[in-house]
Design a protein around this motif. Structure first.
Motif, mmCIF file in Angstrom:
data_model
loop_
_atom_site.group_PDB
_atom_site.id
_atom_site.type_symbol
_atom_site.label_atom_id
_atom_site.label_comp_id
_atom_site.label_asym_id
_atom_site.label_seq_id
_atom_site.Cartn_x
_atom_site.Cartn_y
_atom_site.Cartn_z
ATOM 1 N N VAL A 1 11.343 34.946 -27.999
ATOM 2 C CA VAL A 1 10.207 34.868 -27.068
ATOM 3 C C VAL A 1 8.949 35.444 -27.725
ATOM 4 C CG1 VAL A 1 9.254 35.791 -24.916
ATOM 5 C CG2 VAL A 1 11.567 34.857 -24.945
ATOM 6 N N THR A 2 9.113 36.565 -28.415
ATOM 7 C CA THR A 2 7.968 37.171 -29.104
ATOM 8 C C THR A 2 7.340 36.185 -30.073
ATOM 9 O OG1 THR A 2 9.125 39.293 -29.014
ATOM 10 C CG2 THR A 2 7.214 39.153 -30.468
ATOM 11 N N ARG A 3 8.214 35.497 -30.838
ATOM 12 C CA ARG A 3 7.701 34.557 -31.818
ATOM 13 C C ARG A 3 7.009 33.368 -31.157
ATOM 14 N NH1 ARG A 3 11.862 32.217 -35.678
ATOM 15 N NH2 ARG A 3 11.123 30.454 -34.487
ATOM 16 N N VAL A 4 7.614 32.890 -30.076
ATOM 17 C CA VAL A 4 7.009 31.758 -29.357
ATOM 18 C C VAL A 4 5.593 32.129 -28.890
ATOM 19 C CG1 VAL A 4 7.113 30.416 -27.234
ATOM 20 C CG2 VAL A 4 9.178 30.703 -28.634
ATOM 21 N N LEU A 5 5.482 33.336 -28.323
ATOM 22 C CA LEU A 5 4.168 33.776 -27.843
ATOM 23 C C LEU A 5 3.168 33.915 -28.981
ATOM 24 C CD1 LEU A 5 5.166 36.445 -25.171
ATOM 25 C CD2 LEU A 5 4.067 34.239 -24.766
ATOM 26 N N ALA A 6 3.646 34.369 -30.121
ATOM 27 C CA ALA A 6 2.740 34.558 -31.261
ATOM 28 C C ALA A 6 2.184 33.230 -31.749
ATOM 29 C CB ALA A 6 3.468 35.281 -32.387
ATOM 30 N N GLU A 7 3.023 32.185 -31.625
ATOM 31 C CA GLU A 7 2.604 30.888 -32.170
ATOM 32 C C GLU A 7 1.903 29.989 -31.156
ATOM 33 O OE1 GLU A 7 6.288 29.420 -33.508
ATOM 34 O OE2 GLU A 7 6.459 30.849 -35.162
ATOM 35 N N ALA A 8 2.038 30.329 -29.865
ATOM 36 C CA ALA A 8 1.516 29.414 -28.840
ATOM 37 C C ALA A 8 0.023 29.578 -28.629
ATOM 38 C CB ALA A 8 2.242 29.665 -27.531
ATOM 39 N N ASP A 9 -0.641 28.471 -28.219
ATOM 40 C CA ASP A 9 -2.067 28.599 -27.916
ATOM 41 C C ASP A 9 -2.317 28.755 -26.411
ATOM 42 O OD1 ASP A 9 -2.940 25.029 -28.226
ATOM 43 O OD2 ASP A 9 -1.203 26.070 -27.400
ATOM 44 N N THR B 1 5.526 28.035 -22.134
ATOM 45 C CA THR B 1 6.509 28.232 -21.049
ATOM 46 C C THR B 1 7.840 27.514 -21.242
ATOM 47 O OG1 THR B 1 4.778 28.756 -19.451
ATOM 48 C CG2 THR B 1 6.862 27.960 -18.562
ATOM 49 N N PRO B 2 7.863 26.230 -21.547
ATOM 50 C CA PRO B 2 9.177 25.565 -21.687
ATOM 51 C C PRO B 2 10.083 26.274 -22.703
ATOM 52 C CG PRO B 2 7.419 23.947 -21.733
ATOM 53 C CD PRO B 2 6.763 25.284 -21.776
ATOM 54 N N ARG B 3 9.506 26.636 -23.848
ATOM 55 C CA ARG B 3 10.332 27.276 -24.885
ATOM 56 C C ARG B 3 10.772 28.680 -24.456
ATOM 57 N NH1 ARG B 3 7.081 26.934 -30.232
ATOM 58 N NH2 ARG B 3 5.334 27.011 -28.791
ATOM 59 N N ILE B 4 9.861 29.378 -23.781
ATOM 60 C CA ILE B 4 10.225 30.724 -23.317
ATOM 61 C C ILE B 4 11.408 30.629 -22.358
ATOM 62 C CG2 ILE B 4 9.493 32.699 -21.921
ATOM 63 C CD1 ILE B 4 6.645 32.228 -22.953
ATOM 64 N N ARG C 1 -4.683 38.359 -23.214
ATOM 65 C CA ARG C 1 -5.411 38.058 -24.445
ATOM 66 C C ARG C 1 -6.058 36.677 -24.341
ATOM 67 N NH1 ARG C 1 -1.389 38.511 -28.192
ATOM 68 N NH2 ARG C 1 -1.387 36.267 -28.558
ATOM 69 N N ARG C 2 -5.263 35.729 -23.834
ATOM 70 C CA ARG C 2 -5.779 34.370 -23.695
ATOM 71 C C ARG C 2 -6.953 34.336 -22.735
ATOM 72 N NH1 ARG C 2 -6.487 31.520 -26.285
ATOM 73 N NH2 ARG C 2 -6.431 29.704 -24.968
ATOM 74 N N GLU C 3 -6.825 35.121 -21.660
ATOM 75 C CA GLU C 3 -7.890 35.173 -20.656
ATOM 76 C C GLU C 3 -9.177 35.700 -21.273
ATOM 77 O OE1 GLU C 3 -6.437 36.842 -16.887
ATOM 78 O OE2 GLU C 3 -8.402 37.842 -16.867
ATOM 79 N N ALA C 4 -9.035 36.744 -22.093
ATOM 80 C CA ALA C 4 -10.221 37.326 -22.730
ATOM 81 C C ALA C 4 -10.860 36.318 -23.667
ATOM 82 C CB ALA C 4 -9.836 38.587 -23.488
ATOM 83 N N GLU C 5 -10.016 35.620 -24.442
ATOM 84 C CA GLU C 5 -10.547 34.627 -25.369
ATOM 85 C C GLU C 5 -11.245 33.512 -24.610
ATOM 86 O OE1 GLU C 5 -7.123 35.273 -28.734
ATOM 87 O OE2 GLU C 5 -7.180 33.395 -27.597
#
Lengths: 113, 610
Positions: free
Chosen positions: B31-39, B45-48, B184-188
């Motif tokens: 899950v950590t890796r998925v989040l690191a790579e996702a935009d 979500t599906p992969r998580i 983080r995404r929200e801030a970006e």
């Protein structure tokens, strides 16, 4: 903005203002503020040198008429050095060459004072 | 150690090798890796969810996020080999408020929740669908990134499950991680949004200041608003008579634009209680974050209108006034439809700022137009409408103001009868431009006319004018050439006085050119003007040209028509009519002043008919 220059050199009693370029409705305010500044120092003699002036319009003329009038009130001597033909013509047409004092050379005044 | 295999397969491999706790850790790592790579969260979500189902041995997973006051489902996944379409559908369609259902209670308590068997839970609205898919065990944990709950992750099993503290602890960590990602995404996104807004405002401002044609620029601004700010953008202005004129409406679908226009024509907004009509009346912005059907019903005039409004598919809307100098000049409408965008306070303040800038642009353009109109009217009123017909005399006049359309020039001329068989010809030049000069011009012409009726000596006329100007408020002066012409037998006697003005030129029928008159003092400055009178007789074929210094002005040596050149030009045209002479001089003047005249040009040409 058209090109216009005012150079002021302050001697002992004589302040010389040398005008260059075009004196018209756009550049006149600059001359006006310089005139006021110089007049504020209450010089006894003010020489306005028009030799480098290439153009003068009615606004510029009005400023110089004002300077001459104030000089008479303040008992200051003001003299002009004539500009080139086309510029001096404006004064001649209005008989200002008789009303104003014109001198050939500004330095002539330094000597007499 | 790291391989190219998909996450779930790696976890599988690890599961067979090690016991459940390591499988859980592997799932967490994935899950950590998925989040690191996702935009985006939607993409991740599906992969998580599939990783969690696979790695933790559960059958269905769902992820929810808080969206405008309710929990919405972002995604549902199943473990391989598991199908639960009905439960998936109901989850995707449901919105949970706080406290309701499994997601709602987790949101409300901010703590994980465990349900051994959803069939026995009395706060599980999706019960029927869960039963249909044979789902029993469930647990959910909050997605937090720190303080508040941003969402919920749920897992379901076909078996009844007992609470597992270790699992709960691990899932809390996962929830925290997902929360951090969301923050983080929200801030970006906020930064990007902010940059976009700024860029939009800058571009709109540049458009607004580029041209005084506000109709064109506002149309461009409306188009600029789509799709950056809105799916719909319309600009309306208030006309002087109080009516509302639609300047522009933009939408990416032209058919919808046509629909909106038709609707506007049938249902004018002036009477509307809300939306555009209200903004125009109050000058205050209106924000409708979520346009509900009830809102449409309030503004609709009738069923037909309501149907059309619904067809527009409006979701969210803002109406901001065009304001300048405390007045409302119109309004801009922003509305979202297809994009589903929902407007908030930040959007409204951007829109308001645009409304202010656009309002100023409209105001400036109107002021400029008004001023130009006044100047043109004033100018027209200051010049004689037409020259009198004097038997035996050709008359021609020319006038060109050098300034921009909104500046009144200082040159003037006049020709009028002063007695039986006698006329006055005047030309003058008032120092300066604009309203002050125009006032003096008016005064000068009027004074000259009245004085000329009483005084027949030109010198005296100028003295009267001199006194009038001295008495006046300003220190403006003018140059004037004044002539009285009268027939003496077959000759025209010209009596002339000049005050600081270029002497008129006499063109003899034989081609000789002579300047007439003497220099004199400027009119309006000194109490003791020196003015001389000149007298000359014109024979048939002789011409007399009065002009202002704009004709002979030269700023640079070599450029401009000098007095000598003007004289030569005339000399070459002995025999020309007054009109021909005036044309020739005007053409030569304009040609000689390359780059356009800097001073007004005026002339009056008089010729004794041969």
């Amino acid at each position: 903005m058209t090109e216009f220059r005012v150079n002021v050199s302050e001697g002992n009693k004589v302040v010389a203002m040398s005008l260059g370029g075009e004196l018209d409705i756009a550049t006149a305010p600059r001359l006006e503020s310089e005139l006021r500044r110089v007049e504020g120092g209450r010089p006894s003699v003010l020489v306005i040198d028009l030799r480098q002036l290439s153009f003068i319009d009615s606004t510029g003329l009005r400023l110089l008429i004002g300077a001459d009038a104030r000089a008479r009130e303040d008992e200051r001597r003001v003299a002009f050095v004539p500009g080139p033909g086309s510029v001096h013509r404006v004064f001649q047409l209005a008989l200002l060459d008789k009303r104003f004092e014109f001198v050939e050379e500004p330095s002539a005044l330094e000597e007499t004072e | 150690m790291p391989s190219m295999e998909p996450a779930w397969k790696q976890a599988e491999g690890m599961r067979s090798a090690e016991g459940p706790p390591d499988r859980r850790r592997a799932a967490q790592y994935t899950v950590t890796r998925v989040l690191a790579e996702a935009d985006t969260l939607a993409n991740a979500t599906p992969r998580i969810l599939s990783t969690l189902c696979e790695g933790l041995g559960w059958d269905v997973g769902a992820l929810w996020t808080v969206d405008h006051g309710v929990l919405r489902c972002v995604g549902v996944s199943q473990a391989p080999g598991i199908a639960a379409p009905r439960f998936e559908n109901i989850s995707r369609e449901t919105r949970f408020p706080r406290g309701i259902g499994l997601p709602g209670r987790v949101w409300s308590t901010a703590k994980p929740a465990w349900i051994q068997d959803v069939a026995r839970d009395d706060n599980f609205p999706r019960g029927p669908m869960a039963a249909a898919e044979n789902l029993h065990g469930a647990f959910a944990c909050p997605i937090t990134g720190g303080a508040e709950v941003l969402g919920v992750i749920e897992l379901f099993s076909k078996e009844v499950r007992d609470p597992d503290d270790d699992l709960l602890a691990m899932m809390e960590a996962v929830g925290y991680q997902v929360g951090l990602f969301m923050r983080r995404r929200e801030a970006e996104t906020a930064v990007q949004e902010s940059e976009r807004r700024f860029a939009f405002l800058a571009e709109a401002s540049a458009l607004l200041s580029a041209s005084l044609n506000y109709e064109r620029t506002l149309t461009k601004v409306a188009r600029l608003g789509v799709p950056t700010l809105a799916d719909w953008c319309a600009v309306d202005v208030l006309e002087a008579d109080g009516s509302v004129r639609r300047l522009a409406v933009a939408h990416k679908d032209a058919a919808k634009v046509a629909l909106a226009n038709r609707m506007r024509r049938r249902y004018p907004p002036e009477n509307a209680e809300r939306g555009l009509g209200k903004v125009l009346r109050t000058g205050r912005p209106e924000l409708y974050a979520e346009i509900a059907d009830e809102d449409l019903e309030t503004v609709a005039f009738d069923q037909e209108h309501l149907k059309t409004l619904r067809a527009l598919g409006l979701r969210s809307g803002m109406w901001v006034p065009l304001t300048a100098r405390g007045r409302t000049l119109g309004a801009i409408t922003f509305a979202s439809s297809d994009s589903g965008r929902v407007y908030g306070a930040t959007d409204l303040s951007l829109a308001e700022e645009l409304g202010r800038r656009a309002g100023v642009a409209v105001d400036n353009a109107r002021l400029y137009e008004e001023r130009s109109h006044i100047a043109r009217t004033l100018q027209r009123s200051l010049l004689p409408p037409r020259l009198p017909e004097i038997p035996g005399i050709e008359l021609a006049a020319r006038y060109r103001a050098a300034g921009e359309g909104n500046e009144v020039g200082g040159d003037f001329y006049d020709v009028f009868e002063v007695g039986k068989g006698a006329w006055a010809v005047v030309i003058g030049d008032v120092c300066g431009k604009g309203a002050d000069a125009a006032a003096i011009t008016g005064l000068a012409r009027h004074t000259l006319r009245t004085a000329a009726m009483r005084e027949w000596r030109p010198r005296r006329v100028l003295v009267v004018l001199n006194e009038a100007l001295l008495r006046g408020q300003s220190d403006q002066y003018c140059t004037v050439a004044f002539a009285r012409v009268a027939w003496v037998g077959s000759h025209l006697r010209v009596t002339l006085a000049c005050g600081g003005h270029p002497p008129p030129l006499v063109l003899g029928a034989d081609g000789t050119v002579v300047a007439a008159g003497q220099p004199g003092t400027l009119v309006g400055i000194f109490p003791d003007p020196e003015l001389a009178t000149a007298v000359l007789d014109l024979a048939p074929g002789d011409a007399l040209l009065f002009y202002t210094d704009g004709v002979t002005e030269s700023r640079e040596p070599g450029l401009g028509l000098t007095e000598a050149a003007l004289q030569d030009l005339l000399a070459a045209r002995a025999g020309d009519s007054a009109e021909e002479l005036a044309d020739a001089v005007e053409e030569a003047t304009v040609a000689a002043q390359a780059g356009g005249p800097r001073d007004d040009i005026a002339m009056v040409c008089l010729r004794v008919a041969p």
